[in-house]
Design a protein around this motif. Structure first.
Motif, PDB file in Angstrom:
ATOM      1  N   HIS A  14     -15.199  13.523  -6.478  1.00  0.00           N
ATOM      2  CA  HIS A  14     -15.875  12.236  -6.712  1.00  0.00           C
ATOM      3  C   HIS A  14     -15.091  11.404  -7.725  1.00  0.00           C
ATOM      4  O   HIS A  14     -15.639  10.896  -8.706  1.00  0.00           O
ATOM      5  N   ALA A  15     -13.812  11.294  -7.492  1.00  0.00           N
ATOM      6  CA  ALA A  15     -12.942  10.552  -8.414  1.00  0.00           C
ATOM      7  C   ALA A  15     -13.319   9.075  -8.439  1.00  0.00           C
ATOM      8  O   ALA A  15     -13.890   8.556  -7.475  1.00  0.00           O
ATOM      9  N   ASP A  16     -13.005   8.419  -9.529  1.00  0.00           N
ATOM     10  CA  ASP A  16     -13.304   6.989  -9.618  1.00  0.00           C
ATOM     11  C   ASP A  16     -12.403   6.184  -8.701  1.00  0.00           C
ATOM     12  O   ASP A  16     -12.796   5.177  -8.158  1.00  0.00           O
ATOM     13  N   LYS A  17     -11.154   6.614  -8.581  1.00  0.00           N
ATOM     14  CA  LYS A  17     -10.306   5.979  -7.569  1.00  0.00           C
ATOM     15  C   LYS A  17      -9.145   6.854  -7.125  1.00  0.00           C
ATOM     16  O   LYS A  17      -8.790   7.817  -7.794  1.00  0.00           O
ATOM     17  N   CYS A  18      -8.615   6.475  -5.984  1.00  0.00           N
ATOM     18  CA  CYS A  18      -7.465   7.168  -5.416  1.00  0.00           C
ATOM     19  C   CYS A  18      -6.368   6.126  -5.224  1.00  0.00           C
ATOM     20  O   CYS A  18      -6.525   5.178  -4.467  1.00  0.00           O
ATOM     21  N   GLN A  19      -5.282   6.307  -5.971  1.00  0.00           N
ATOM     22  CA  GLN A  19      -4.185   5.338  -5.901  1.00  0.00           C
ATOM     23  C   GLN A  19      -3.009   5.926  -5.132  1.00  0.00           C
ATOM     24  O   GLN A  19      -2.491   6.980  -5.494  1.00  0.00           O
ATOM     25  N   ILE A  20      -2.617   5.234  -4.071  1.00  0.00           N
ATOM     26  CA  ILE A  20      -1.465   5.682  -3.289  1.00  0.00           C
ATOM     27  C   ILE A  20      -0.269   4.817  -3.693  1.00  0.00           C
ATOM     28  O   ILE A  20      -0.218   3.630  -3.370  1.00  0.00           O
ATOM     29  N   PHE A  21       0.667   5.414  -4.419  1.00  0.00           N
ATOM     30  CA  PHE A  21       1.849   4.669  -4.856  1.00  0.00           C
ATOM     31  C   PHE A  21       2.941   4.796  -3.797  1.00  0.00           C
ATOM     32  O   PHE A  21       3.198   5.877  -3.274  1.00  0.00           O
ATOM     33  N   THR A  22       3.591   3.664  -3.514  1.00  0.00           N
ATOM     34  CA  THR A  22       4.588   3.694  -2.458  1.00  0.00           C
ATOM     35  C   THR A  22       5.735   2.754  -2.813  1.00  0.00           C
ATOM     36  O   THR A  22       5.778   2.238  -3.924  1.00  0.00           O
ATOM     37  N   ASP A  23       6.690   2.569  -1.902  1.00  0.00           N
ATOM     38  CA  ASP A  23       7.820   1.727  -2.289  1.00  0.00           C
ATOM     39  C   ASP A  23       7.667   0.270  -1.865  1.00  0.00           C
ATOM     40  O   ASP A  23       8.588  -0.514  -1.979  1.00  0.00           O
ATOM     41  N   VAL A  24       6.501  -0.101  -1.361  1.00  0.00           N
ATOM     42  CA  VAL A  24       6.193  -1.516  -1.184  1.00  0.00           C
ATOM     43  C   VAL A  24       4.980  -1.831  -2.067  1.00  0.00           C
ATOM     44  O   VAL A  24       4.344  -0.922  -2.598  1.00  0.00           O
ATOM     45  N   GLU A  25       4.662  -3.119  -2.199  1.00  0.00           N
ATOM     46  CA  GLU A  25       3.635  -3.489  -3.188  1.00  0.00           C
ATOM     47  C   GLU A  25       2.204  -3.385  -2.691  1.00  0.00           C
ATOM     48  O   GLU A  25       1.270  -3.760  -3.385  1.00  0.00           O
ATOM     49  N   GLY A  26       2.034  -2.902  -1.475  1.00  0.00           N
ATOM     50  CA  GLY A  26       0.682  -2.785  -0.951  1.00  0.00           C
ATOM     51  C   GLY A  26       0.739  -2.784   0.562  1.00  0.00           C
ATOM     52  O   GLY A  26       1.755  -2.421   1.161  1.00  0.00           O
ATOM     53  N   VAL A  27      -0.355  -3.216   1.179  1.00  0.00           N
ATOM     54  CA  VAL A  27      -0.409  -3.321   2.632  1.00  0.00           C
ATOM     55  C   VAL A  27      -0.051  -4.766   2.989  1.00  0.00           C
ATOM     56  O   VAL A  27      -0.571  -5.701   2.384  1.00  0.00           O
ATOM     57  N   TYR A  28       0.830  -4.916   3.932  1.00  0.00           N
ATOM     58  CA  TYR A  28       1.319  -6.242   4.309  1.00  0.00           C
ATOM     59  C   TYR A  28       0.872  -6.611   5.721  1.00  0.00           C
ATOM     60  O   TYR A  28       0.467  -5.759   6.509  1.00  0.00           O
ATOM     61  N   THR A  29       1.024  -7.889   6.043  1.00  0.00           N
ATOM     62  CA  THR A  29       0.707  -8.352   7.399  1.00  0.00           C
ATOM     63  C   THR A  29       1.651  -7.723   8.422  1.00  0.00           C
ATOM     64  O   THR A  29       1.336  -7.630   9.598  1.00  0.00           O
ATOM     65  N   ALA A  30       2.843  -7.322   7.974  1.00  0.00           N
ATOM     66  CA  ALA A  30       3.809  -6.577   8.805  1.00  0.00           C
ATOM     67  C   ALA A  30       4.777  -5.929   7.833  1.00  0.00           C
ATOM     68  O   ALA A  30       4.732  -6.224   6.640  1.00  0.00           O
ATOM     69  N   ASP A  31       5.631  -5.065   8.317  1.00  0.00           N
ATOM     70  CA  ASP A  31       6.566  -4.356   7.436  1.00  0.00           C
ATOM     71  C   ASP A  31       7.464  -5.345   6.674  1.00  0.00           C
ATOM     72  O   ASP A  31       8.323  -5.988   7.268  1.00  0.00           O
ATOM     73  N   PRO A  32       7.272  -5.469   5.359  1.00  0.00           N
ATOM     74  CA  PRO A  32       8.017  -6.476   4.587  1.00  0.00           C
ATOM     75  C   PRO A  32       9.518  -6.196   4.539  1.00  0.00           C
ATOM     76  O   PRO A  32      10.308  -7.082   4.234  1.00  0.00           O
ATOM     77  N   ARG A  33       9.904  -4.956   4.850  1.00  0.00           N
ATOM     78  CA  ARG A  33      11.328  -4.635   4.836  1.00  0.00           C
ATOM     79  C   ARG A  33      12.019  -5.172   6.075  1.00  0.00           C
ATOM     80  O   ARG A  33      13.231  -5.276   6.135  1.00  0.00           O
ATOM     81  N   LYS A  34      11.232  -5.481   7.096  1.00  0.00           N
ATOM     82  CA  LYS A  34      11.834  -5.902   8.369  1.00  0.00           C
ATOM     83  C   LYS A  34      11.422  -7.290   8.829  1.00  0.00           C
ATOM     84  O   LYS A  34      12.133  -7.912   9.607  1.00  0.00           O
ATOM     85  N   VAL A  35      10.242  -7.747   8.414  1.00  0.00           N
ATOM     86  CA  VAL A  35       9.721  -8.975   9.001  1.00  0.00           C
ATOM     87  C   VAL A  35       9.731 -10.121   7.985  1.00  0.00           C
ATOM     88  O   VAL A  35       9.144 -10.004   6.909  1.00  0.00           O
ATOM     89  N   ARG A  36      10.426 -11.182   8.332  1.00  0.00           N
ATOM     90  CA  ARG A  36      10.473 -12.361   7.480  1.00  0.00           C
ATOM     91  C   ARG A  36       9.079 -12.953   7.328  1.00  0.00           C
ATOM     92  O   ARG A  36       8.358 -13.087   8.307  1.00  0.00           O
ATOM     93  N   GLY A  37       8.709 -13.293   6.114  1.00  0.00           N
ATOM     94  CA  GLY A  37       7.430 -13.967   5.894  1.00  0.00           C
ATOM     95  C   GLY A  37       6.235 -13.037   5.817  1.00  0.00           C
ATOM     96  O   GLY A  37       5.097 -13.502   5.725  1.00  0.00           O
ATOM     97  N   ALA A  38       6.465 -11.723   5.834  1.00  0.00           N
ATOM     98  CA  ALA A  38       5.339 -10.782   5.738  1.00  0.00           C
ATOM     99  C   ALA A  38       4.653 -10.962   4.388  1.00  0.00           C
ATOM    100  O   ALA A  38       5.308 -11.125   3.366  1.00  0.00           O
TER     101      ALA A  38
END
Ligand code: ASP
Ligand code: MG
Length: 402
Positions: free
Chosen positions: A164-188
């Motif tokens: 029952h943790a207060d939160k679960c943080q998933i750290f990754t190499d992008v800044e969050g969830v994007y509209t599309a893969d920011p490494r590949k898609v212009r304007g994501a």
């Protein structure tokens, strides 16, 4: 607060990165939080282990494969523990077995049944930072299992739910969830928030950011889930039940999956129950079938095509071929040069014409659509793999502007 943090393989790929992550952990600890930290295997370790396995056996048993693959995460937690010890911090590293991460016996894709939180609680009570090897569990025979590629996210969410943790943080190499893969898609663009259902679709459809089971579990147990960067310290994306959108977006995101293979059972007799039989065989083999299309063949036979995850393609073909006489079809054809492009968004429910926009984008780019499937909040198409990136960019431009 009790926080579960998870760092992916790329975030702990080398000593410098391990030290950076150790810094993030140390900061959270010094703020007074209780911490459980789940780690993945460093960098490409899991892939390297798979390559090694192939040197000895092209078809190793799944049990032995899990024995091997689970070692990557153990290296990560041990090294991180040493780095934190070196900073003078109280820490302990634990395997899936030690924290009672109990799973079923589906090696290579095991499902979590229970997490006995006892050991975790004991260690937290001693004010230790608890490092847990992600991706691994143990079954009723006390054998090591793994949760499927990318499964460490699910380890983290399962622990957050169990404690029952207060939160679960998933750290990754992008800044969050994007509209599309920011490494590949212009304007994501980065999304501040996304619903569990949208995230689940995106994760299932090939967005690499979260393991789909982790989202399923977070939704089921109402885990406060956050995706954020291990490099830049700023707010990431919060995944939750309901999201108030400031700006009415038609769709939330686009996913691309090139790990798909199209299988066609050609010349299937045009009789009731034939498609059912083919699909039952796959169900028995625990192979998920995605897009399905039955088209009229010649005379009194049909062609049944469907897509499976490429990793399952050989097994699927083998299982179907074995029943050729019993079912009575001509042949099986396989095409792995395909990609699935999907748009996802709760907004699709209330906005007519979303599908048309996607097809318009693909038509503009002169990309041929081979298969289509849709549900309430998603629409997927199958296209030639070589046009995958082009398709995503065109569709993204269409919905989000250039
Ligand atoms: N190391 C495992 C993999 O590469 C699990 C994970 O990264 O979450 O799939
Ligand atoms: Mg991952």
């Amino acid at each position: 607060m009790l926080i579960v943090q998870k760092f992916g393989g790329s975030s702990v790929a080398n000593p410098e990165k391990v030290r950076r992550v150790a810094g993030i952990i140390a900061d959270a600890f010094s703020e007074g939080h209780s911490l459980v930290v789940v780690l993945s295997a460093q960098g490409d370790t899991t892939d390297d282990l798979l390559e090694q396995a192939a040197l000895y056996n092209p078809h190793p048993s799944k049990r032995e494969l899990d024995m091997l693959l689970s070692t990557g995460e153990q290296i990560s937690v041990a090294l991180m523990a040493m780095a934190l010890e070196n900073m003078g911090l109280p820490v302990v590293s634990l395997t899936g077995w030690q924290i009672g991460m109990q799973t079923d016996s589906n090696y290579g894709g095991a499902r979590i049944k229970r997490v006995s939180a006892e050991r975790l609680r004991q260690e937290l009570d001693k004010r230790r930072i608890v490092l847990v090897a992600g991706f691994q569990g143990i079954n009723k025979y006390e054998d090591i299992t793994t949760l499927g590629r990318g499964g460490s996210d699910t380890t983290a969410v399962a622990i957050a739910a169990a404690l029952h943790a207060d939160k679960c943080q998933i750290f990754t190499d992008v800044e969050g969830v994007y509209t599309a893969d920011p490494r590949k898609v212009r304007g994501a663009r980065k999304l501040d928030q996304i619903t569990f259902d949208e995230m689940l679709e995106l994760a299932t459809l090939g967005a690499q950011v979260l393991h789909n089971r982790s989202v399923e579990m977070a939704k089921r147990y109402s885990v406060h889930l956050e995706v954020l960067s291990s490099y830049v310290r700023k707010p990431g994306t919060i995944v939750k039940e309901v999201v108030k959108k400031v700006e009415q977006m038609k769709i939330t995101g686009i996913a691309k999956d090139t790990n798909v293979t199209r299988i066609a059972v050609v010349g299937l007799p045009d009789e009731p129950g034939k498609a059912f039989r083919v699909l039952t065989i796959l169900g028995r083999e625990k192979i998920n079938v995605d897009l399905i299309l039955q088209s009229v063949g010649k005379g009194d036979s049909n062609d049944l095509s469907f897509t499976v995850n490429s990793a399952d393609a050989d097994a699927a073909v083998r299982a179907i071929e074995e029943c050729r006489d019993a079912i009575g079809f001509d042949r099986v054809s396989v095409d792995s040069d395909v990609a699935k492009i999907s748009i996802v968004g709760a907004g699709m429910l209330s906005t007519p014409g979303v599908a048309a926009l996607m097809f318009e984008a693909l038509a503009d780019a002169k990309i041929n659509v081979k298969m289509i499937s849709s549900s309430e909040i998603k629409l997927s198409v199958l296209i030639d793999a070589q046009y995958a990136d082009l398709a995503v960019q065109h569709v993204h431009d269409k919905f989000f502007g250039t």
